[in-house]
Design an enzyme around this catalytic site. Structure first.
Site, mmCIF file in Angstrom:
data_model
loop_
_atom_site.group_PDB
_atom_site.id
_atom_site.type_symbol
_atom_site.label_atom_id
_atom_site.label_comp_id
_atom_site.label_asym_id
_atom_site.label_seq_id
_atom_site.Cartn_x
_atom_site.Cartn_y
_atom_site.Cartn_z
ATOM 1 N N VAL A 43 0.824 -1.209 0.000
ATOM 2 C CA VAL A 43 0.000 0.000 0.000
ATOM 3 C C VAL A 43 0.860 1.261 0.000
ATOM 4 O O VAL A 43 0.412 2.338 -0.410
ATOM 5 C CB VAL A 43 -0.946 -0.013 1.235
ATOM 6 N N LYS A 44 2.107 1.139 0.453
ATOM 7 C CA LYS A 44 2.975 2.304 0.581
ATOM 8 C C LYS A 44 3.366 2.914 -0.770
ATOM 9 O O LYS A 44 3.829 4.061 -0.818
ATOM 10 C CB LYS A 44 4.236 1.926 1.360
ATOM 11 N N ASP A 45 3.193 2.173 -1.849
ATOM 12 C CA ASP A 45 3.484 2.736 -3.171
ATOM 13 C C ASP A 45 2.677 4.004 -3.407
ATOM 14 O O ASP A 45 3.142 4.958 -4.041
ATOM 15 C CB ASP A 45 3.142 1.732 -4.274
#
Length: 457
Positions: A43-45
């Site tokens: 999700v950090k993308d």
């Protein structure tokens, strides 16, 4: 022809998947948003590219520059992909509790990784927070992303994750669950969803050893809540600016063991090969759902990352057994304390006490370690007989000094539910004993002898 200009253009639009087995007996529809479909497998993308774009707009990040960040691994991967696409170097600091897979993956995509000690205070110059800030000052033309306080973090989820969930559920979502670390995912997504439908309930998932749950419920930052834990990518010993507590209605804490076991269940029972904090998020959200959801409710839970980050840990049976998460039933710190028949007496020594008196106490009590306390009764250091002996051999005059002048750092505090396997992994040459608070807030010491006794019961 249909193609993407670069890998970062594939970020977002991840699928929702319905759970069928791990939620057995729980009312409502439970959906998970599978974020490992992002190119960096997490999700950090989403927020990584948003932070880079904002830094480019405001001139903080210039051509040929270096991106610096303290990361548990996933944000670093997103930033590394952005760096490759945009032509930036990357230097990341990581705590030494992170999996080797995360370190190897970041180095594989060209990033420099600086590994820092886990169990130091955030303001300690050795912490991965402090080292990242220092590198930012030392490296010319560098940008410190600071995912904890950078508003672009939460904004990325407000602009992408929230709208995707709303559209995918056709506005039927009633509950939203997410692990809370930097706070960007939970807060940004929740803000968008609550603007669409005020009644949506957001459940933040925390871990034992983190400050979030108690701070939400009391407004107090309690340092006694902070102690070592193993789960990666969730919880904090600081209050990041991206954690908007007004957007998170409830917090549920999840143990390392429960998180690890649920992660493995998601792989085996749902076909979702996800990371450790995914197990935290699902276990905690289902605990809430079991008590509160009705047949008509729809809960969406964020699954942050992929299982490849944890092959050497939770997907490794030996590692799981060594940490008491699988098969073994070793005792916990609570068991050790209770076996002492409720005795809460802890022998301590005041920091202004002469070393000669401390030696007398060690001999009289027949013990090898002494926590050192200040005038307010706070633990500020430690003494061990072996250290004092070596000092006396080298400097006999040490006996005339005060304890404060010769003491070592305090023994670490641990959770009451920590298993013996976890406790034993925390005792080493530099940390001869551990401290734990019982249900009455009384402090107890746990030594190597206690652990040996617990393992032979």
């Amino acid at each position: 022809m249909h193609y993407y200009e670069s890998i970062i253009d594939t970020i977002g639009n991840t699928p929702l998947v319905k759970l069928h087995r791990v939620n057995k007996g729980i009312k409502g529809t439970i959906l998970v948003k599978v974020e490992y479909f992002n190119p960096g497998n997490s999700v950090k993308d989403r927020m990584a590219i948003r932070m880079v774009e904002e830094a480019e707009k405001n001139g903080t990040l210039k051509p040929g520059g270096t991106i610096i960040e303290g990361t548990s691994g996933n944000t670093g991967m997103g930033l590394a992909l952005a760096g490759i696409a945009r032509g930036y170097k990357c230097v990341f600091t990581m705590a030494d509790k992170q999996s080797q897979e995360k370190i190897d993956i970041l180095r594989a995509v060209g990033a420099e990784v600086v590994v820092c000690p886990t169990n130091v205070a955030p303001e300690d110059p050795r912490s991965y927070y402090s080292v990242a800030r220092r590198l930012n000052q030392e490296i010319p033309n560098s940008f410190y992303a600071n995912q904890y306080d950078n508003p672009a973090n939460a904004m990325a989820h407000y602009e992408t994750t929230g709208p995707e969930i709303w559209q995918q559920t056709e506005g039927k979502i009633t509950h939203f669950g997410a692990g809370v670390g930097t706070g960007g995912t939970a807060s940004g997504t929740s803000k968008y969803l609550k603007e669409q439908k005020a009644g949506i309930v957001t459940v933040g998932i925390d871990t034992y050893g983190s400050v979030f749950k108690k701070y939400k419920e009391t407004g107090e930052f309690d340092e006694k809540e902070v102690f070592p834990y193993l789960t990666e990518g969730i919880g904090e010993d600081i209050l990041p600016e991206n954690v908007d507590f007004s957007m998170i209605d409830h917090f549920v804490k999840v143990t390392d063991k429960d998180a690890a076991l649920m992660t493995r269940r998601l792989a085996r029972e749902e076909g979702l090969f996800v990371g450790w904090s995914c197990g935290s998020a699902v276990h905690g959200a289902l605990e809430y759902a079991r008590q509160h959801l009705t047949d008509d409710d729809v809960m969406v839970i964020i699954l942050p990352d992929h299982g490849t980050r944890y092959l050497g840990k939770i997907y490794n049976d030996t590692w799981m057994k060594d940490h008491g998460f699988l098969e073994r039933t070793f005792a916990t710190a609570r068991d050790i304390v209770h076996r002492r028949n409720g005795q809460a007496h802890l022998t301590t020594v005041a920091s202004e006490t002469p070393v000669s008196e401390a030696i007398r106490i060690l001999n009289k009590e027949g013990i090898s370690q002494l926590p050192v306390v200040n005038a307010e009764g706070e633990v500020v250091g430690s003494l061990t007989d072996s250290v004092i002996l070596h000092r006396l051999i080298e400097e006999p005059e040490v006996r005339k000094l005060n304890v404060a002048e010769v003491m070592d750092k305090p023994f670490k505090f641990v959770a009451l539910n920590s298993t013996v396997d976890t406790l034993s992994s925390l005792i080493d040459r530099e940390n001869k004993a551990l401290l734990v608070r019982d249900e009455t807030n009384a402090i107890h010491i746990i030594t190597q002898a206690d652990l040996l006794a617990a393992m032979t019961v």
